[in-house]
Design a protein around this motif. Structure first.
Motif, mmCIF file in Angstrom:
data_model
loop_
_atom_site.group_PDB
_atom_site.id
_atom_site.type_symbol
_atom_site.label_atom_id
_atom_site.label_comp_id
_atom_site.label_asym_id
_atom_site.label_seq_id
_atom_site.Cartn_x
_atom_site.Cartn_y
_atom_site.Cartn_z
ATOM 1 N N GLY A 137 -7.096 -13.853 -14.429
ATOM 2 C CA GLY A 137 -7.901 -13.221 -13.387
ATOM 3 C C GLY A 137 -9.180 -13.926 -13.020
ATOM 4 O O GLY A 137 -9.780 -13.623 -11.986
ATOM 5 N N ASN A 211 -10.030 -11.924 -9.684
ATOM 6 C CA ASN A 211 -9.131 -10.947 -9.061
ATOM 7 C C ASN A 211 -8.494 -10.094 -10.150
ATOM 8 O O ASN A 211 -8.882 -10.159 -11.318
ATOM 9 C CB ASN A 211 -8.078 -11.644 -8.182
ATOM 10 C CG ASN A 211 -7.253 -12.649 -8.961
ATOM 11 O OD1 ASN A 211 -6.938 -12.453 -10.139
ATOM 12 N ND2 ASN A 211 -6.885 -13.752 -8.316
ATOM 13 N N SER A 212 -7.508 -9.288 -9.787
ATOM 14 C CA SER A 212 -6.920 -8.321 -10.722
ATOM 15 C C SER A 212 -5.748 -8.888 -11.515
ATOM 16 O O SER A 212 -5.085 -8.146 -12.246
ATOM 17 C CB SER A 212 -6.467 -7.070 -9.960
ATOM 18 O OG SER A 212 -5.506 -7.418 -8.958
ATOM 19 N N THR A 213 -5.482 -10.186 -11.397
ATOM 20 C CA THR A 213 -4.392 -10.794 -12.146
ATOM 21 C C THR A 213 -4.626 -10.642 -13.652
ATOM 22 O O THR A 213 -5.747 -10.754 -14.126
ATOM 23 C CB THR A 213 -4.272 -12.297 -11.802
ATOM 24 O OG1 THR A 213 -4.154 -12.438 -10.386
ATOM 25 C CG2 THR A 213 -3.058 -12.915 -12.477
ATOM 26 N N ASP A 220 -10.227 -15.805 -19.405
ATOM 27 C CA ASP A 220 -9.991 -14.839 -18.326
ATOM 28 C C ASP A 220 -10.607 -13.469 -18.630
ATOM 29 O O ASP A 220 -10.686 -12.628 -17.739
ATOM 30 C CB ASP A 220 -8.488 -14.646 -18.093
ATOM 31 C CG ASP A 220 -7.800 -15.931 -17.670
ATOM 32 O OD1 ASP A 220 -8.405 -16.685 -16.896
ATOM 33 O OD2 ASP A 220 -6.664 -16.172 -18.097
#
Length: 315
Positions: A137, A211-213, A220
């Protein structure tokens, strides 16, 4: 002689006969127990419903325990500063008179960097990160060291891409980056009553794209609470320039100053600068991003010239 009427003989205590003669008392005990069971079931179901609601609210961007918002996304702040007592973290490092924190705190301003400048700075991050990006993310781009997230690792973009870099960035990009850094440096110096010339840019200073990954590596996992002075001993003053807007470009991702019983948050807004002394008086974290993409640049300063780094130069 008329026969005398006698009462029924008493049954021994605990005998079946005695139990049979007390049906009404058994019913009177059973009834409250049934009421208690129904009340308990109702309470448990109600608690589950409340918990589910709280979890849903949190997933949609609830306040996550935050009790006060220092800077709302819709505000335009000329300057807001909150002084807090300094921690002892600085005592274990060499002090530089007139620079090392004696006055500690945190500030926010929306009038130092324009939204147009923020958009242009963001385009630098987008161009650089288009060359790589983390599998998780959080992706990092450091124009000073050349560090760039690629998959689960980092590469030196200047060595890895060579001359191709000159087709990605321009001299104007690097000049804008230096100008913005200098404005932030002056803002910090004025807020803490020190000379801007006594501050030195230090590493790591970098762009971040979140991001939301799902996280793939420890790099991360950006959401853990930490103290910059503990993590990076050279840090004396930390700043963040936000390059995207909370709730327009992403949800979650707010910056949270953590205090006992009174967490305080900054909602990102493109062009907003948040800055603070780097010790334990400003323990902080970033909320997990729920959707969208959050861009920012972290710019750190030290009072120790031995830990200073130069501005990136376009070659």
């Amino acid at each position: 002689m008329a026969p005398q009427r006698r009462g029924a003989p008493k049954a021994p205590e605990g005998s079946g006969a005695a139990e049979r003669r007390r049906p009404s008392s058994t019913k009177s005990v059973r009834a409250p127990r049934e009421v208690q069971r129904k009340w308990l079931r109702t309470s448990v179901l109600g608690a589950c419903a409340v918990l589910a609601g709280l979890l849903l609210w949190s997933s949609m961007g609830g306040d996550d325990g935050v009790t006060e918002v220092l800077a709302h996304r819709g505000e335009i702040l000329p300057g807001r500063f909150i002084e807090v007592p300094c921690s002892e973290d600085y005592d274990s490092h060499r002090r530089f008179e007139g620079c090392s924190p004696r006055k500690c705190g945190r500030g926010i301003t929306d009038t130092v960097i324009t939204r147009d400048e923020a958009q242009r700075i963001r385009s630098i991050a987008e161009k650089g990160l288009s060359l790589g990006g983390s599998d998780g993310g959080a992706s990092i781009l450091d124009l000073h060291s050349g560090a760039l997230s690629v998959g689960k690792h980092f590469v030196n973009l200047y060595r890895y891409f060579g001359d191709k870099i000159q087709t990605v960035f321009s001299e104007e990009d690097f000049r804008l980056y230096r100008d913005v850094r200098q404005k932030v440096q002056l803002t910090i110096a004025q807020a803490f009553g020190i000379s801007a010339s006594s501050l030195y840019l230090t590493k790591p200073t970098f762009f971040s794209r979140i991001n939301s990954t799902e996280a793939r590596t420890a790099h991360d996992e950006y959401w853990h609470a930490h103290v910059d002075k503990v993590t990076y001993g050279s840090f004396d003053y930390t700043s963040l320039l936000y390059l995207s807007d909370y709730l327009d470009d992403f949800s979650g991702g707010r910056f949270v100053f953590m205090e006992e019983g009174a967490n305080r948050t900054v909602e990102p807004r493109a062009g907003r600068v948040s800055f603070f002394t780097s010790g334990s008086e400003n323990l902080h974290r970033v909320e997990k991003v729920q959707w969208g993409t959050r861009y920012a640049v972290t710019i750190a300063f030290t009072c120790n010239p031995d830990h200073g780094i130069a501005d990136p130069v376009f070659t």
